[in-house]
Design a protein around this motif. Structure first.
Motif, PDB file in Angstrom:
ATOM      1  N   GLY A  75       0.803  -1.225   0.000  1.00 13.17           N
ATOM      2  CA  GLY A  75       0.000   0.000   0.000  1.00 13.17           C
ATOM      3  C   GLY A  75       0.833   1.270   0.000  1.00 13.17           C
ATOM      4  O   GLY A  75       2.055   1.231  -0.130  1.00 13.17           O
ATOM      5  N   THR A  76       0.176   2.405   0.162  1.00 13.44           N
ATOM      6  CA  THR A  76       0.886   3.691   0.106  1.00 13.44           C
ATOM      7  C   THR A  76       1.596   3.963   1.422  1.00 13.44           C
ATOM      8  O   THR A  76       1.280   3.376   2.453  1.00 13.44           O
ATOM      9  CB  THR A  76      -0.094   4.850  -0.146  1.00 13.44           C
ATOM     10  OG1 THR A  76      -0.946   4.951   1.003  1.00 13.44           O
ATOM     11  CG2 THR A  76      -0.931   4.619  -1.399  1.00 13.44           C
ATOM     12  N   ASP A  78       1.412   6.689   3.232  1.00 15.58           N
ATOM     13  CA  ASP A  78       0.515   7.306   4.219  1.00 15.58           C
ATOM     14  C   ASP A  78      -0.338   6.254   4.931  1.00 15.58           C
ATOM     15  O   ASP A  78      -0.456   6.273   6.156  1.00 15.58           O
ATOM     16  CB  ASP A  78      -0.390   8.339   3.533  1.00 15.58           C
ATOM     17  CG  ASP A  78       0.375   9.633   3.276  1.00 15.58           C
ATOM     18  OD1 ASP A  78       1.279   9.930   4.077  1.00 15.58           O
ATOM     19  OD2 ASP A  78       0.083  10.308   2.274  1.00 15.58           O
ATOM     20  N   ASP A  79      -0.883   5.347   4.147  1.00  7.33           N
ATOM     21  CA  ASP A  79      -1.696   4.288   4.759  1.00  7.33           C
ATOM     22  C   ASP A  79      -0.853   3.453   5.712  1.00  7.33           C
ATOM     23  O   ASP A  79      -1.296   3.077   6.793  1.00  7.33           O
ATOM     24  CB  ASP A  79      -2.281   3.361   3.684  1.00  7.33           C
ATOM     25  CG  ASP A  79      -3.364   4.059   2.886  1.00  7.33           C
ATOM     26  OD1 ASP A  79      -3.779   5.164   3.310  1.00  7.33           O
ATOM     27  OD2 ASP A  79      -3.769   3.521   1.833  1.00  7.33           O
ATOM     28  N   TYR A  80       0.360   3.192   5.258  1.00  7.08           N
ATOM     29  CA  TYR A  80       1.218   2.332   6.069  1.00  7.08           C
ATOM     30  C   TYR A  80       1.577   3.011   7.383  1.00  7.08           C
ATOM     31  O   TYR A  80       1.480   2.410   8.449  1.00  7.08           O
ATOM     32  CB  TYR A  80       2.481   1.975   5.290  1.00  7.08           C
ATOM     33  CG  TYR A  80       3.373   0.991   6.028  1.00  7.08           C
ATOM     34  CD1 TYR A  80       2.956  -0.311   6.246  1.00  7.08           C
ATOM     35  CD2 TYR A  80       4.616   1.378   6.517  1.00  7.08           C
ATOM     36  CE1 TYR A  80       3.750  -1.220   6.924  1.00  7.08           C
ATOM     37  CE2 TYR A  80       5.423   0.475   7.196  1.00  7.08           C
ATOM     38  CZ  TYR A  80       4.984  -0.821   7.395  1.00  7.08           C
ATOM     39  OH  TYR A  80       5.777  -1.717   8.064  1.00  7.08           O
ATOM     40  N   SER A  82      -0.006   5.298   8.977  1.00  5.36           N
ATOM     41  CA  SER A  82      -1.114   5.366   9.942  1.00  5.36           C
ATOM     42  C   SER A  82      -1.397   3.997  10.540  1.00  5.36           C
ATOM     43  O   SER A  82      -1.737   3.902  11.718  1.00  5.36           O
ATOM     44  CB  SER A  82      -2.366   6.006   9.339  1.00  5.36           C
ATOM     45  OG  SER A  82      -2.683   5.392   8.129  1.00  5.36           O
TER      46      SER A  82
END
Lengths: 423, 492
Positions: A75-76, A78-80, A82
């Motif tokens: 995943g991205t 940012d997602d990671y 968070s």
């Protein structure tokens, strides 16, 4: 169009006052006695923590020690991040030893992400053997293959008399009924994107070609002059810091390597071009786990570590290399030399101490002992290293994927025979 | 000390070169221009120890003596005496009877008073030692080693004789000399006598051994059947290796200590013959049920061959997939085959079989040429012999032992232990992911307890857990100096 694995590289300056504390905390994590362990990181293929010192600077003062967090995740970014803040707030224990770390750590999420993002370094070139396969998918496919093994081992005498296509159908049926929790769909990697990307890359090449041709002669003249003047490391292969103690495990291993780029803009620019080309090749052509005959690299990346000190003549930009690979150090370096010496030389001949090169790609890594000695000299001990797919080689992961994608399909006799041979 | 920028003078090529000439292009050119430099000839053959050129098959009785040296001065006096007896490669300089070779471990060199900065130039893995490298090599129980567990193997004297009495004489003379020099001796390791001269010698499991050997140019003009030429620098220091470079050679001041020397690996491997054949019989029975004994025995033979990758005669399974075919053992065919074209998936010779792992030939991945380049950089010269009495075949097949220890004294020579023996042991034989396999080690030399996959159409046969067939009993890494190097070391 998604790309499942993303490389994350965080480089943070260590607070000199807290250096010993950090060493101790990393040791605790390594020994798995700490509250935080990399296995708690969500959707992670590989992760490591390394301290990058600058013990013997060739010019000027030492650069501050850096804590590197290298990670290959789904995943991205940012997602990671968070997900990390939510599931593994204990990561504060590591980064709180770095300068300027937000006082509330992950609890103040916005500041924390900002701090991390400021320290995230782009990979100049990133190679992955199974970039579009998520961590969860890797595990699913491994379990599917294991289930198939069990089905065959339990009933081989009855199965082996069936025609191949019938045998394949039987296994697929058994899988669906006995292992309903497993995903046996045919979904795979997006091949369209690669075709599209290749087209863009070729077009870009055509656009830049005239400029490149114009610049080639002066560039080449300067390069050869520099190459003749450069000094190279020499001597027997050695390992004075006993790095081998943390290596040569069966199945998977790690390598962290950092080296000064030769001074001046010329080498930095050359390196930038070379790594951009390698990155494009890695993203568009070498996407199936085979890098010109090298089938042992899970994830590898080159990261440019800029030196932003005010005096330009004292700046030492560095090139950082991380790799997660299968087999021994000797095998890894040997395959590099045997199968990719030109590409390696094109990259690392721009760095200090590399065996003498000729016309960017020539000689260099082909000096086997010199190259291995140099690699050892620039290697950094990896203090914490964690793998999310322990026991699987790149070939295993690729084969599991290949098998799983062909379970639900109708196969003809030849296809079914080929499929069965890979079990 | 990372990022060294000054050339290291120790890496000077044999012809004393100025530091700026050390850059590789100039060195390669130098090497290419002088063919005489590419393999031992003339005076060099008088310098290399004969073991590099001969397994001394005409001397069927061998013994290996290991010792820990005493006081340096006396040790040097002992070596001075011994150096004169060491057999060279040159046939004219060999005595009619008896062969003597000597190897020294880095610790042994230290005990003889060789300076630290010279020893520091020896390969890293040799200085660390085989005992410490156990994890890397997949040796499970280093503390159980009867040889080398305490770093005590400083000297290895190898003697070869034409008959048992002569061997006893050689052994006692060498022992007496070592004792007189204050060395502490370990029990003598006696080899099983060789059988018929000129025939391939079977090892204890019953398979012809020593088929795939590199050929070292110099003494013999043409490779004998089954031997393929490799650059001399892969086996002898002082010549270009498979990369076209001079392998690093340790220097003692102006003296090139490594030149015409080599590195020797010794391992005492106990073979569990009754377990090997017992397992094959048991598995055959499990597959056939209580069938005819002849069929069971034939299947047991086949399973054994699948594990080894060759039939007992030495015939490759790739050439003779169904039975031990003598037609596949002719000199032209025995060692002249590849796996890729006819047997890519291992349907004949399993990918996990011992000989396919030990030398994957053209099937190490990529193109045939690419693979041969890779495999050509991991060649060793084997000089091993067996120990212990053979186990009668009927007992072996029934899985019954006789309580005697037997096995192989594995002995090999190379200029890089890391790229030679260790690589083959680690990356090919023991590697559980070799050739795309899953958690599967060599069925013969591996640690045991893992599956063995036999590819078959339409679906593979998998033995779920193969027991360990071989147990490592100890060994060490040694330097095999040239005769002048021995004299230099003895001088102090």
């Amino acid at each position: 169009m998604r790309r499942a694995s993303t490389p994350l590289t965080i480089l943070a300056e260590i607070d000199p006052e807290l250096r010993d504390e950090l060493d101790y905390r990393l040791l605790c994590i390594h020994r798995q006695v700490d509250a935080f362990h990399p296995s708690q990181l969500p959707a992670t293929h590989f992760a490591r923590f390394v301290i990058i010192d600058d013990p013997t600077p060739s010019v000027g003062e030492r650069l501050p020690a850096l804590l590197a967090w290298e990670c290959n995740h789904d995943g991205t970014i940012d997602d990671y991040l968070s997900a990390v803040a939510e599931h593994t707030p204990q990561i504060d224990r590591v980064f709180s030893c770095c300068t300027g770390y937000p006082r509330d750590g992950t609890r103040n999420f916005d500041d924390w992400v900002l701090w991390m993002r400021e320290r995230a370094h782009r990979s100049m070139a990133f190679y992955t053997a199974y970039g579009d396969v998520s961590h969860q998918q890797v595990h699913n496919d491994r379990a599917v293959h294991q289930a198939i093994r069990e089905i065959i081992d339990a009933d081989r005498p009855a199965l082996r008399v069936l025609p191949p296509e019938e045998l394949h159908r039987r296994i697929a049926r058994e899988l669906a009924t006995r292992y309903p929790q497993l995903d046996i769909s045919a979904q795979g990697e997006g091949t369209m994107r690669w075709a599209f990307g290749k087209l863009i890359a070729v077009l870009a090449l055509l656009v830049f070609l005239p400029f490149a041709l114009l610049a080639f002669v002066p560039w080449y003249v300067i390069l050869r002059r520099k190459e003749r003047a450069d000094a190279a490391t020499a001597g027997p292969v050695h390992d004075p810091r006993n790095l081998w103690v943390a290596e040569d495990h069966f199945t998977q291993n790690q390598l962290t390597h950092i080296v000064d780029i030769k001074p001046g803009w010329f080498r930095v620019a050359t390196l930038w071009i070379v790594l951009t080309v390698i990155d494009a090749l890695a993203k568009l052509w070498y996407v199936h786990g085979d890098l010109g005959g090298i089938v042992t690299i899970h994830f590898a990346r080159w990261v440019f570590v800029p030196d932003r000190r005010p005096e330009p003549e004292l700046r030492r930009h560095r090139l950082l290399f991380f790799s997660n690979y299968d087999g021994s150090w000797e095998n890894y370096l040997g395959e590099f030399i045997d199968r990719a010496a030109g590409a390696l030389t094109a990259v690392w001949s721009n760095t200090v101490g590399f065996p003498a090169s000729r016309a960017l790609r020539g000689e260099g890594a082909r000096d086997e002992e010199g190259f291995k000695r140099w690699a050892r000299d620039c290697q950094v001990p990896t203090l914490v290293w964690w793998t999310g797919i322990s026991g699987s080689t790149v070939q295993n992961v690729r084969n599991d994927l290949w098998i799983r994608r062909r379970i639900s399909r109708e196969l003809d006799e030849d296809e079914a025979r080929a499929w069965l041979r890979r079990l | 000390m990372p990022r060294t920028t000054t050339p290291d003078l120790r890496s000077q090529p044999v012809q004393a070169a100025a530091p700026e000439q050390l850059t590789m292009p100039s060195m390669t050119e130098q090497l290419a221009s002088s063919d005489a430099q590419s393999h031992p000839q003339g005076v060099d053959l008088e310098e290399v120890q004969g073991l590099l050129y001969s397994s001394w098959a005409d001397h069927p009785y061998a013994a290996y003596l290991f010792a820990t040296l005493g006081e340096a001065k006396r040790a040097r006096a002992w070596l001075r005496q011994l150096a004169a007896q060491v057999t060279p490669a040159t046939p004219a300089l060999r005595p009619a009877h008896g062969r003597v070779q000597v190897a020294l471990s880095p610790r042994g060199l230290q005990a003889l008073g060789v300076p630290k900065e010279v020893i520091a130039q020896l390969p890293h893995e040799a200085r660390v030692g085989m005992f410490a490298r156990a994890r890397v090599l997949g040796d499970l129980d280093p503390l159980g080693f009867t040889l080398g567990a305490k770093d005590e193997l400083e000297v290895m004297v190898m003697v070869y004789a034409r008959d048992p009495a002569a061997r006893d004489e050689l052994v006692s003379a060498q022992r007496a000399a070592l004792q007189a020099a204050g060395a502490r001796l370990l029990p003598v390791e006696l080899s099983t006598p060789l059988g018929e001269p000129g025939k391939l010698e079977p090892e204890h499991f019953g398979f012809a051994d020593g088929i795939s050997q590199p050929f070292l140019r110099g003494l013999h003009d043409e490779p004998r059947p089954g031997a393929d030429p490799i650059p001399a620098g892969e086996l002898v220091l002082g010549y270009p290796n498979a990369y076209g470079r001079m392998p690093h050679s340790p220097r003692w001041g102006d003296f090139d200590l490594g030149r015409n020397g080599s590195y020797l690996v010794f391992r005492k491997l106990e073979q569990h013959v009754e377990r090997f054949w017992g397992t094959c019989t048991e598995q055959a029975r499990a597959l056939l049920g209580e069938g005819a004994p002849a069929a069971t025995q034939a299947l047991a033979d086949k399973l054994a061959a699948k594990m080894m990758g060759r039939w007992k005669s030495g015939a490759s399974l790739t050439l003779a997939p169904d039975y031990d075919d003598p037609a596949a053992t002719t000199a032209e065919r025995l060692n002249t085959f590849g796996y890729l074209a006819e047997d890519r998936d291992g349907l004949r010779c399993p990918i996990s079989s011992h000989v396919r792992r030990a030398n994957p030939r053209d099937a190490r991945g990529g193109t045939v040429t690419g693979s041969l380049t890779v495999t050509g950089r991991h060649r060793i010269l084997r000089r091993g012999r067996s120990f212990g009495p053979p186990l009668p075949e009927a007992m072996a097949r029934a899985g019954k032992g006789d309580g005697q220890a037997r096995g192989l004294y594995f002995l090999c020579l190379q200029t890089s232990i890391a790229r030679g023996f260790e690589f083959i042991q680690q990356s090919w034989l023991t590697n559980p992911g070799f050739g795309g396999l899953y958690q599967e080690s060599d069925p013969i030399t591996g640690p045991g307890g893992c599956p063995f996959t036999i590819p078959e159409d339409p679906v593979r046969l998998r033995l779920p857990s193969v027991p360990p067939m071989v147990t490592m009993r100890g060994g060490g890494y040694f330097f095999l100096p040239s005769r002048p190097a021995l004299a230099r070391i003895a001088e102090g």
